[in-house]
Design a protein around this motif. Structure first.
Motif, mmCIF file in Angstrom:
data_model
loop_
_atom_site.group_PDB
_atom_site.id
_atom_site.type_symbol
_atom_site.label_atom_id
_atom_site.label_comp_id
_atom_site.label_asym_id
_atom_site.label_seq_id
_atom_site.Cartn_x
_atom_site.Cartn_y
_atom_site.Cartn_z
ATOM 1 N N ASN A 131 26.310 32.641 -17.249
ATOM 2 C CA ASN A 131 26.034 33.540 -16.138
ATOM 3 C C ASN A 131 24.659 33.329 -15.525
ATOM 4 O O ASN A 131 24.179 34.160 -14.767
ATOM 5 C CB ASN A 131 26.185 34.991 -16.588
ATOM 6 N N VAL B 150 21.713 33.635 -16.616
ATOM 7 C CA VAL B 150 20.730 34.672 -16.881
ATOM 8 C C VAL B 150 19.346 34.029 -16.868
ATOM 9 O O VAL B 150 19.184 32.879 -17.290
ATOM 10 C CB VAL B 150 21.016 35.311 -18.255
ATOM 11 N N PHE C 177 15.196 27.354 -25.677
ATOM 12 C CA PHE C 177 14.307 27.141 -26.814
ATOM 13 C C PHE C 177 14.630 28.205 -27.845
ATOM 14 O O PHE C 177 14.418 29.389 -27.613
ATOM 15 C CB PHE C 177 12.852 27.247 -26.359
ATOM 16 N N LEU D 86 15.405 33.745 -23.802
ATOM 17 C CA LEU D 86 14.312 33.475 -24.727
ATOM 18 C C LEU D 86 13.990 34.721 -25.550
ATOM 19 O O LEU D 86 13.839 34.654 -26.777
ATOM 20 C CB LEU D 86 13.085 33.063 -23.904
ATOM 21 N N ILE D 87 13.926 35.864 -24.874
ATOM 22 C CA ILE D 87 13.676 37.120 -25.580
ATOM 23 C C ILE D 87 14.809 37.362 -26.574
ATOM 24 O O ILE D 87 14.587 37.834 -27.690
ATOM 25 C CB ILE D 87 13.545 38.288 -24.583
ATOM 26 N N GLY D 88 16.039 36.979 -26.181
ATOM 27 C CA GLY D 88 17.172 37.103 -27.086
ATOM 28 C C GLY D 88 16.966 36.325 -28.381
ATOM 29 O O GLY D 88 17.224 36.832 -29.466
ATOM 30 N N PHE E 42 13.937 30.290 -30.760
ATOM 31 C CA PHE E 42 12.874 30.730 -31.658
ATOM 32 C C PHE E 42 13.403 31.080 -33.040
ATOM 33 O O PHE E 42 12.627 31.261 -33.971
ATOM 34 C CB PHE E 42 12.162 31.956 -31.074
ATOM 35 N N VAL F 262 14.117 35.493 -29.687
ATOM 36 C CA VAL F 262 13.051 36.157 -30.454
ATOM 37 C C VAL F 262 13.634 37.345 -31.213
ATOM 38 O O VAL F 262 13.365 37.547 -32.401
ATOM 39 C CB VAL F 262 11.916 36.628 -29.518
ATOM 40 N N ALA F 263 14.488 38.108 -30.519
ATOM 41 C CA ALA F 263 15.120 39.261 -31.161
ATOM 42 C C ALA F 263 15.972 38.807 -32.332
ATOM 43 O O ALA F 263 15.966 39.430 -33.397
ATOM 44 C CB ALA F 263 15.959 40.024 -30.147
ATOM 45 N N LEU F 264 16.680 37.692 -32.153
ATOM 46 C CA LEU F 264 17.515 37.165 -33.231
ATOM 47 C C LEU F 264 16.650 36.807 -34.440
ATOM 48 O O LEU F 264 17.006 37.097 -35.588
ATOM 49 C CB LEU F 264 18.279 35.936 -32.747
ATOM 50 N N HIS G 236 13.948 33.588 -19.228
ATOM 51 C CA HIS G 236 13.072 34.496 -19.978
ATOM 52 C C HIS G 236 13.874 35.446 -20.846
ATOM 53 O O HIS G 236 13.501 35.746 -21.977
ATOM 54 C CB HIS G 236 12.238 35.351 -19.022
ATOM 55 N N ILE G 237 14.992 35.919 -20.282
ATOM 56 C CA ILE G 237 15.806 36.910 -20.983
ATOM 57 C C ILE G 237 16.447 36.266 -22.217
ATOM 58 O O ILE G 237 16.427 36.833 -23.311
ATOM 59 C CB ILE G 237 16.895 37.449 -20.033
ATOM 60 N N TYR H 204 27.357 34.926 -28.140
ATOM 61 C CA TYR H 204 26.080 35.437 -27.642
ATOM 62 C C TYR H 204 25.441 34.559 -26.574
ATOM 63 O O TYR H 204 25.302 34.958 -25.421
ATOM 64 C CB TYR H 204 25.102 35.667 -28.794
ATOM 65 N N PRO I 37 27.720 32.894 -23.161
ATOM 66 C CA PRO I 37 27.993 33.783 -22.015
ATOM 67 C C PRO I 37 26.744 34.012 -21.152
ATOM 68 O O PRO I 37 26.844 34.107 -19.940
ATOM 69 C CB PRO I 37 28.446 35.076 -22.681
ATOM 70 N N MET I 38 25.594 34.092 -21.798
ATOM 71 C CA MET I 38 24.379 34.295 -21.022
ATOM 72 C C MET I 38 24.034 33.044 -20.212
ATOM 73 O O MET I 38 23.671 33.125 -19.039
ATOM 74 C CB MET I 38 23.214 34.662 -21.942
#
Lengths: 328, 295, 272
Positions: free
Chosen positions: B92, B94, B37, B100-102, B39, B104-106, B97-98, B85, B88-89
């Motif tokens: 792997n 990942v 998702f 998703l946080i990525g 954001f 949000v950071a973007l 949640h991680i 970005y 690769p995640m």
């Protein structure tokens, strides 16, 4: 050396607490203010550790709960004439109750859907504060409420003691069967249910605790700042709290304290950052996530660290969870 | 209040709703392809709008060319985002949640990047569609409404054609449905996901260009649009093509009506309230079948 | 308990004990598809029963219905004389029904001990948040009993030496055993095993059979889903055969493996 590490592992929180308590003696005035904000953030982020780190419920509305705590404190004192301590207690209780409302969507929603709900929740609170001008002062904010302590140093000591107690409690919770129930909720809700974990109750507990800590942090923020405005509680602000909890390792109370203080301090050390604080925070978060979670990049990065002789840091990063004792 | 007023408001809302549908569609496409998702979709839209501003106002490039360049540049950016970005995640495995946080950071990163480069002062791009409304009965229609609806419709038709009728589009849909199987069939998942990001970002950028014709740009605009886009996609049904469109229009029209008839200050509160109600009581949205988890 | 070890073959129904689990006319539909159709079966105290059937015959769905993961469309599930359908999974677990999953579902990042401790659940009495945070005497006592119980079970299933290992580092077979151990921590009286032998080698399967025997000797009734017929043949007192969501045969392994309907369902694969 190994012994020293063991000592630090066991008494790390106490050592950190003592360091924080003596810090005002050696720091200049503006550094002290940053330290205060760092500790205040750490209390808030400790709640996010329980909510996001342990239970895996991504909340992006925590700034709204922080605002609830801070405004509830200020308004109870100003409009209803509460005494500061009574106001503080009620503010924390109110925030906890408001935060509990979020647990109910969490029964049915997870991942991005819950995150969207929490963003909405945080924004609704901010818009309400902005628009209910007769009560909240709107964009002008509120000020002129009395504080818990006359002496600013006392607020600080209160904060540090509270933080260390909260951190110890959080660590205990994390290792207990309740902590396990939360972690199981994060990884596999159905397996947790089948193992006899009342997942709904676990979620309620996680939301209540994190809201309570956000409320406490908000009350302290009101005490530190003396002035509240809705601008401090935008949802973009939530990303700095996310950074603090993610950089803290999502699993350890000490990590949360250290990363909260460091992240709060960052713009002060690097002066040029102060206007673009969130830009740097989000960039750091982006890069950190990418490096830390993709093994190939991670290896390369650790290789570079080793090359420059920062071996210990690299080795420590090798096992992000740390070898924890297997007690409860 | 007469029906005419309601229709008038609905017409005004359609244009903005059509724009909301674009990032909503991007969110849906990426969700289908990568289970992610995004954001930051609305912030990519804002970034597109600012690129348009830079090209048209600062670099004085003709409008049509600027439009095309913006779409291409943003599409490439989306491709890169996936390649360096997000893929690769995802590859792997990942924790979601991680990632998703990525995103949000973007989102926060783009907002603050715009803030640092262009400041908080609102920026306006010329409205190429003109300002002379024409009358249909009692209703006044601004030219930009017609243009926006037309451009979005053409875009969606092209996209539908691409996804349904071309080999690459079929490959993208295959990846969306069965990652491992499609990989075994020789489809490159990394390329398909990158292509999905490219398309989604280009679509968002088109939305940015369109919105720059109507509204002055601010760096924080992304947050505001993100709310609407997320509402659109979740009300319509995440992962559904028509859901994004219907959701976008519904959000655009209802918020315009609410803002005019009730209170513009609480417009976002209204949208959030509707969104949260939908999430809790109809989590699949309008256009989605219930999918139960395989235990 | 009537069963005295070994693998006696039960043939006569009247010799069975008291029913611990009664499934009556159980029905589950997914959209237009009937996954489980009017299924009725009894599992009696102390037995090892097996639920077999071709792929997609609805075996796992039955387990999901018994443990409350899916909502039931029709019929009833009775455990120890109490109707449990409609209850959330955790309260069915507290009543004494534990299960494992076909695809292992353990917490990879947590240690073996912690995974097992999860079986203690949450919300079923015991110390709450406040007591945990304050580290009260009651909490410490409870922690000691829990630790002892978990260690006892880990010893029982043979995972003591891996106690502090992260679960994801365990070999596949051990992960399956860990899942069974975790289920035992909940102190079940009925244990549901969903294909416990899937992916195990023959040595591991042999150990698994011994373990299931040992579990059954503790007085725990077992209902297992299994494809490995040698395991079913050796362990099960009673076998239920499912096809297209309906029960097509019930009886001892020796009887059902001659059953034409069963052989047909398996296309000749079943009997040998």
């Amino acid at each position: 050396m190994a012994k020293l590490q063991q000592v630090f592992k066991r008494y790390g929180l106490l050592i950190l607490g003592i360091l924080l308590l003596v810090a005002p003696l050696v720091s200049a005035q503006y550094q002290f203010y940053v330290l205060e904000r760092g500790v205040q953030n750490a209390i808030h982020v400790m709640g996010l550790l329980i909510l996001i780190g342990y239970s895996g419920m991504l909340s992006l509305g925590s700034a709204g709960l922080l605002a609830t705590g801070a405004y509830a404190y200020a308004l109870l004192l100003l409009k209803l004439g509460f005494s500061p301590w009574l106001g503080a207690i009620f503010a924390v209780v109110i925030t906890t109750l408001v935060g509990l409302c979020l647990a109910f969507p969490a029964f049915r929603l997870s991942g991005p859907f819950l995150a969207v709900t929490t963003i909405g929740f945080g924004e609704i609170i901010r818009i309400l504060i902005l628009n209910l001008e007769p009560i909240t002062g709107g964009a002008y904010g509120v000020s002129g409420y009395s504080k818990l302590f006359a002496n600013e140093l006392h607020v600080y000591f209160f904060m540090v003691v509270a933080l260390i107690c909260i951190a110890i409690g959080t660590e205990r919770l994390g290792r207990s069967r309740i902590g396990l129930a939360l972690k199981a909720t994060k990884e596999d809700e159905i397996a947790a249910e089948v193992m006899g974990v009342n997942v709904k109750r676990a979620k309620v507990v996680a939301f209540a605790l994190s809201a309570m800590l956000a409320g406490l942090s908000g009350v302290i923020l009101a005490n530190l700042a003396g002035y509240l405005s809705p601008d401090s509680f935008t949802s973009a602000e939530s990303s700095s709290y996310l950074l603090m909890v993610v950089m803290g390792g999502m699993n350890s109370a000490i990590g949360v304290i250290v990363s909260s203080i460091v992240v709060t301090w960052l713009p002060e050390v690097l002066r040029f950052l102060s206007s673009s604080r969130l830009l740097v925070y989000s960039l750091v978060l982006l890069v950190y996530l990418r490096i830390n979670h993709v093994p190939a990049t991670r290896e390369r990065f650790l290789g570079i660290l080793r090359k420059f002789g920062i071996r210990r840091a690299a080795d420590a990063a090798e096992d992000p969870c740390g070898e924890r004792g297997a007690g409860m | 209040m007469t029906p005419a007023i309601l229709i008038q408001l609905a017409v005004n809302g359609i244009a903005i709703g059509a724009i909301y549908a674009l990032p909503a569609l991007g969110i849906s496409l990426i969700w289908n392809a990568a289970g992610l998702f995004n954001f930051a979709q609305a912030d990519l839209l804002t970034l597109g709008a600012y690129v348009m501003y830079a090209l048209v106002v600062s670099a004085k490039i003709p409008y049509i060319w600027a439009f095309i360049i913006t779409t291409i540049v943003m599409g490439l950016l989306g491709y890169l985002l996936s390649r360096i970005y997000f893929y690769p995640m995802i590859e792997n495995r990942v924790n979601p949640h991680i990632v998703l946080i990525g995103t949000v950071a973007l989102s926060v990163f783009i907002q603050n990047l715009l803030l640092v480069i262009w400041g908080t002062t609102p920026k306006s791009v010329v409205n190429p569609f003109g300002y002379m409304p024409f009358r249909v009965g009692d209703i006044f229609v601004m030219p930009h409404v017609v243009w926006i609806v037309a451009i979005v419709s053409v875009l969606l038709l092209l996209l539908q054609f691409f996804l349904r009728r071309t080999l690459i589009g079929t490959g993208m849909r295959a990846v969306a449905q069965q990652q491992i199987a499609s990989w075994l069939m020789g489809i490159r998942n990394d390329r398909m996901i990158a292509l999905t990001f490219l398309l989604s970002t280009a679509i968002a950028a088109t939305g940015g260009v369109l919105i720059s014709a109507v509204f002055p740009l601010t760096p924080r605009m992304g947050s505001m649009i993100a709310v609407k886009a997320m509402a659109a996609v979740l009300i319509g049904g995440l992962g559904s093509f028509s859901g994004a469109l219907v959701g976008g229009l519904a959000v655009g029209i209802s918020e315009t009506i609410f803002a005019t008839l009730v209170n513009p200050a609480y417009r976002d509160v209204f949208i959030f309230a509707v969104l949260i109600t939908f999430l809790i009581f109809k989590p699949g949205g309008i256009f989605k079948a219930e999918i139960s988890e395989k235990v | 308990m009537w069963r005295t070890g070994g693998w006696n073959v039960m043939t006569e129904q009247k010799k069975r004990g008291k029913a611990i689990l009664q499934v009556q006319d159980l029905t589950k539909r997914f959209g237009g598809l009937v996954a489980v159709n009017n299924l009725t079966l009894d599992v009696c105290e102390g037995e090892i029963c097996a639920l077999i059937g071709p792929n997609g015959s609805g075996k796992t769905t039955v387990l999901n219905l018994i443990t409350g993961i899916y909502e039931i469309d029709g019929g009833s599930v009775t455990f120890e004389n109490a109707q449990i359908q409609g209850e959330p999974p955790h309260s069915i677990c507290w009543r004494g029904v534990a299960r494992t999953f076909q695809n292992i579902r353990i917490l990879g990042g947590q240690t073996v001990f912690e995974n097992a401790l999860l079986g203690k659940g949450y919300g079923n009495g015991g110390s709450g948040v406040l007591q945990t945070v304050l580290d009260t005497v009651k909490f410490r006592k409870e922690r000691e009993t829990f630790t002892a119980e978990v260690d006892e079970i880990l010893e029982f299933v043979g995972l003591s030496d891996l106690r502090n290992e992260r679960a994801r580092n365990l070999p596949y077979g051990k992960q399956r055993i860990l899942e069974i151990g975790r289920a035992l921590i909940t102190k079940p009286r009925l244990l549901l095993l969903d294909e416990p032998a899937a992916g195990l080698n023959s040595k591991e399967i042999y150990d698994l059979m011994e373990l299931i025997e040992k579990i059954n000797d503790r007085g725990i009734t077992v209902l297992l889903i299994e494809h490995r017929m040698e395991l079913v043949g050796k362990l099960a007192n009673l076998v239920f055969v499912l096809n297209h969501g309906s029960k097509i045969a019930e009886g001892s392994f020796d009887v059902i493996k001659e059953d034409p309907a069963v052989i047909e369902a398996y296309l000749g694969k079943g009997g040998n």
